[in-house]
Design a protein around this motif. Structure first.
Motif, PDB file in Angstrom:
ATOM      1  N   LEU A  57       0.798 -44.566 -52.754  1.00 15.85           N
ATOM      2  CA  LEU A  57       1.718 -45.014 -52.003  1.00 15.85           C
ATOM      3  C   LEU A  57       1.415 -46.228 -51.372  1.00 15.85           C
ATOM      4  CD1 LEU A  57       3.406 -41.607 -51.017  1.00 15.85           C
ATOM      5  CD2 LEU A  57       3.781 -42.948 -53.161  1.00 15.85           C
ATOM      6  N   SER A  58       2.149 -47.160 -50.946  1.00  9.40           N
ATOM      7  CA  SER A  58       1.968 -48.413 -50.291  1.00  9.40           C
ATOM      8  C   SER A  58       2.143 -48.280 -48.802  1.00  9.40           C
ATOM      9  CB  SER A  58       2.980 -49.539 -51.029  1.00  9.40           C
ATOM     10  OG  SER A  58       3.031 -50.561 -50.081  1.00  9.40           O
ATOM     11  N   GLU A  59       1.242 -48.567 -47.919  1.00 10.30           N
ATOM     12  CA  GLU A  59       1.616 -48.780 -46.510  1.00 10.30           C
ATOM     13  C   GLU A  59       2.645 -49.446 -46.068  1.00 10.30           C
ATOM     14  OE1 GLU A  59      -1.724 -49.397 -43.825  1.00 10.30           O
ATOM     15  OE2 GLU A  59      -3.084 -48.081 -44.773  1.00 10.30           O
ATOM     16  N   ALA A  60       2.639 -50.936 -46.715  1.00 11.02           N
ATOM     17  CA  ALA A  60       3.830 -51.544 -46.544  1.00 11.02           C
ATOM     18  C   ALA A  60       5.060 -51.069 -46.904  1.00 11.02           C
ATOM     19  CB  ALA A  60       3.940 -52.923 -47.190  1.00 11.02           C
ATOM     20  N   ALA A  61       5.571 -50.383 -47.997  1.00 12.79           N
ATOM     21  CA  ALA A  61       6.704 -49.533 -48.192  1.00 12.79           C
ATOM     22  C   ALA A  61       7.072 -48.612 -47.307  1.00 12.79           C
ATOM     23  CB  ALA A  61       6.531 -49.045 -49.648  1.00 12.79           C
ATOM     24  N   ILE A  62       5.955 -47.658 -46.845  1.00 15.59           N
ATOM     25  CA  ILE A  62       6.083 -46.871 -45.940  1.00 15.59           C
ATOM     26  C   ILE A  62       6.672 -47.319 -44.407  1.00 15.59           C
ATOM     27  CG2 ILE A  62       5.102 -44.964 -44.575  1.00 15.59           C
ATOM     28  CD1 ILE A  62       3.250 -44.553 -46.946  1.00 15.59           C
ATOM     29  N   ARG A  63       6.091 -48.345 -43.958  1.00 15.24           N
ATOM     30  CA  ARG A  63       6.488 -48.967 -42.854  1.00 15.24           C
ATOM     31  C   ARG A  63       8.044 -49.256 -42.906  1.00 15.24           C
ATOM     32  NH1 ARG A  63       1.838 -52.155 -42.793  1.00 15.24           N
ATOM     33  NH2 ARG A  63       0.339 -51.461 -41.521  1.00 15.24           N
ATOM     34  N   ASP A 118      13.654 -48.212 -41.783  1.00 15.63           N
ATOM     35  CA  ASP A 118      15.160 -48.339 -42.307  1.00 15.63           C
ATOM     36  C   ASP A 118      15.573 -46.978 -42.379  1.00 15.63           C
ATOM     37  OD1 ASP A 118      14.805 -51.049 -42.203  1.00 15.63           O
ATOM     38  OD2 ASP A 118      14.221 -50.937 -44.289  1.00 15.63           O
ATOM     39  N   GLY A 119      14.760 -45.801 -42.861  1.00 14.74           N
ATOM     40  CA  GLY A 119      15.270 -44.522 -43.191  1.00 14.74           C
ATOM     41  C   GLY A 119      15.553 -44.499 -44.542  1.00 14.74           C
ATOM     42  N   ILE A 120      15.750 -43.322 -45.375  1.00  6.05           N
ATOM     43  CA  ILE A 120      16.148 -43.180 -46.341  1.00  6.05           C
ATOM     44  C   ILE A 120      17.410 -43.856 -47.061  1.00  6.05           C
ATOM     45  CG2 ILE A 120      14.788 -40.852 -46.712  1.00  6.05           C
ATOM     46  CD1 ILE A 120      17.375 -39.757 -47.075  1.00  6.05           C
ATOM     47  N   CYS A 121      17.569 -44.120 -48.015  1.00  4.13           N
ATOM     48  CA  CYS A 121      18.824 -44.595 -48.497  1.00  4.13           C
ATOM     49  C   CYS A 121      19.135 -46.289 -47.668  1.00  4.13           C
ATOM     50  CB  CYS A 121      20.125 -43.816 -48.315  1.00  4.13           C
ATOM     51  SG  CYS A 121      19.817 -42.255 -49.328  1.00  4.13           S
ATOM     52  N   SER A 162      24.724 -41.583 -39.223  1.00  2.54           N
ATOM     53  CA  SER A 162      24.182 -41.175 -40.452  1.00  2.54           C
ATOM     54  C   SER A 162      22.909 -42.093 -40.666  1.00  2.54           C
ATOM     55  CB  SER A 162      25.038 -41.686 -41.656  1.00  2.54           C
ATOM     56  OG  SER A 162      26.230 -40.613 -41.409  1.00  2.54           O
ATOM     57  N   ARG A 163      22.741 -43.310 -40.089  1.00  7.31           N
ATOM     58  CA  ARG A 163      21.770 -44.140 -40.273  1.00  7.31           C
ATOM     59  C   ARG A 163      20.375 -43.525 -39.432  1.00  7.31           C
ATOM     60  NH1 ARG A 163      19.270 -45.836 -44.072  1.00  7.31           N
ATOM     61  NH2 ARG A 163      21.236 -46.875 -44.798  1.00  7.31           N
ATOM     62  N   ALA A 164      20.741 -43.036 -38.347  1.00  5.18           N
ATOM     63  CA  ALA A 164      19.917 -42.254 -37.430  1.00  5.18           C
ATOM     64  C   ALA A 164      19.298 -40.961 -38.226  1.00  5.18           C
ATOM     65  CB  ALA A 164      20.536 -41.725 -35.871  1.00  5.18           C
ATOM     66  N   GLU A 165      20.046 -40.284 -38.908  1.00  7.90           N
ATOM     67  CA  GLU A 165      19.749 -39.118 -39.562  1.00  7.90           C
ATOM     68  C   GLU A 165      18.833 -39.686 -40.861  1.00  7.90           C
ATOM     69  OE1 GLU A 165      23.268 -37.249 -40.862  1.00  7.90           O
ATOM     70  OE2 GLU A 165      23.856 -36.214 -39.123  1.00  7.90           O
ATOM     71  N   ALA A 172      13.287 -39.633 -42.996  1.00  6.91           N
ATOM     72  CA  ALA A 172      12.283 -40.613 -43.544  1.00  6.91           C
ATOM     73  C   ALA A 172      11.018 -40.043 -42.793  1.00  6.91           C
ATOM     74  CB  ALA A 172      12.285 -42.138 -43.466  1.00  6.91           C
ATOM     75  N   VAL A 173      11.203 -39.915 -41.619  1.00 11.10           N
ATOM     76  CA  VAL A 173      10.010 -39.410 -40.761  1.00 11.10           C
ATOM     77  C   VAL A 173       9.492 -37.932 -41.408  1.00 11.10           C
ATOM     78  CG1 VAL A 173       9.366 -38.264 -38.566  1.00 11.10           C
ATOM     79  CG2 VAL A 173      10.467 -40.498 -38.708  1.00 11.10           C
TER      80      VAL A 173
END
Length: 292
Positions: free
Chosen positions: A157-163, A168-171, A180-183, A188-189
């Motif tokens: 997995l990519s560090e940059a992608a994980i950042r 941004d969160g999932i989706c 919903s964005r907070a959820e 993602a966490v």
């Protein structure tokens, strides 16, 4: 010819075409039940293959499983993935922020909630909802296959992608309410912490590497069993909304494609953080994205 493989290709390209089974059967002059029997691997004449290919706007060789397959619909892509995973003994992921095969138990539930919310904002809400339900069913089927087969898994997995994932969160990119964005960010966490735990615990058959920058330009999946392998060039992460995401997936079993992906994967694995070092680095990324 392996008629079971032709049936798999037929079902996948039917989903890709957007045509309904009734429509295809009527144009062929057969019953819908007969079409489904073809998709399950019943003997099919070459002339019927040719007519189906013409109707689905692909080459006859594509239905015979020869060459490279291309899909632009997530529904057809997920169906092809399910077919491949049903026979795969191992899978390797190169790139991306997370691996569907390693997601937490709660991942499908939050995905359902966010996908359904976004579907309600789509121009054609009914069609979007139907597509979401179809894809959620496919993801559930894939999860069941993974639990039953328990393939060996290597995820780099990519560090940059994980950042980006943690920010941004999932989706990412979906039109969601702020709550919903907070959820989505919290989810993602949760997924990142789940990965860190697996890095520390090193479950049997699972290896996870964390790739430093520069990240892989293209995300790819490589599946193998005793007889053959597949390379999937995949622009769609597992949280990509089926009604909003656009891209083109390629699938091939060509030896040269497998060989070059294997070489790149080996080079990436050598430079990747692994085990406790990877878990420690991932927890730092989580902390950076969520300062107290």
């Amino acid at each position: 010819m392996r008629f079971d493989e032709i049936g798999q290709q037929l079902r996948t390209y039917r989903l890709e075409s957007g045509l309904k089974a009734d429509e295809i059967a009527a144009r062929l002059g057969i019953s819908r039940a007969a079409l489904y029997r073809y998709e399950k691997g019943e003997v099919i004449k070459l002339d019927t293959v040719r007519r189906l290919a013409e109707m689905l706007q692909v080459s006859p060789l594509a239905l015979l499983g020869i060459g490279v397959d291309y899909f632009s619909r997530i529904t057809s892509f997920l169906e092809r993935l399910r077919q491949i995973e049903e026979e795969a003994d191992s899978q390797l992921q190169l790139g991306g922020a997370f691996s569907f095969a390693l997601t937490s138990e709660g991942f499908p539930q939050i995905l359902r909630s966010l996908w359904q919310e976004a579907a309600n904002m789509a121009p054609d809400r009914m069609a979007a909802r139907s597509t979401v339900d179809q894809c959620l069913t496919m993801l559930a089927q894939r999860r069941l296959v993974l639990e039953q087969r328990r393939p060996s898994i290597i995820a780099m997995l990519s560090e940059a992608a994980i950042r980006r994932f943690l920010t941004d969160g999932i989706c990412a990119g979906l039109p969601l309410a702020e709550r919903s964005r907070a959820e989505a960010r919290a989810a993602a966490v949760t997924e990142a912490e789940n990965l860190a735990n697996q890095m520390e615990q090193a479950p049997l058959g699972v290896q996870i590497g964390l790739l430093p920058e520069p990240e892989p330009i293209n995300q790819a999946l490589v599946f193998r069993n005793r007889e053959r392998g597949f390379v999937v060039g995949n622009p769609f992460p597992a949280d990509a909304h089926p009604a909003w995401a656009q891209g083109i997936v390629s699938v091939t079993s060509a030896d040269d494609a497998l060989a070059v992906h294997q070489r790149v994967a080996e080079a990436c694995w050598r430079q990747a953080r692994k085990g406790m070092a990877a878990a420690q680095r991932l927890r730092i990324l989580i902390a950076e994205a969520n300062p107290a």
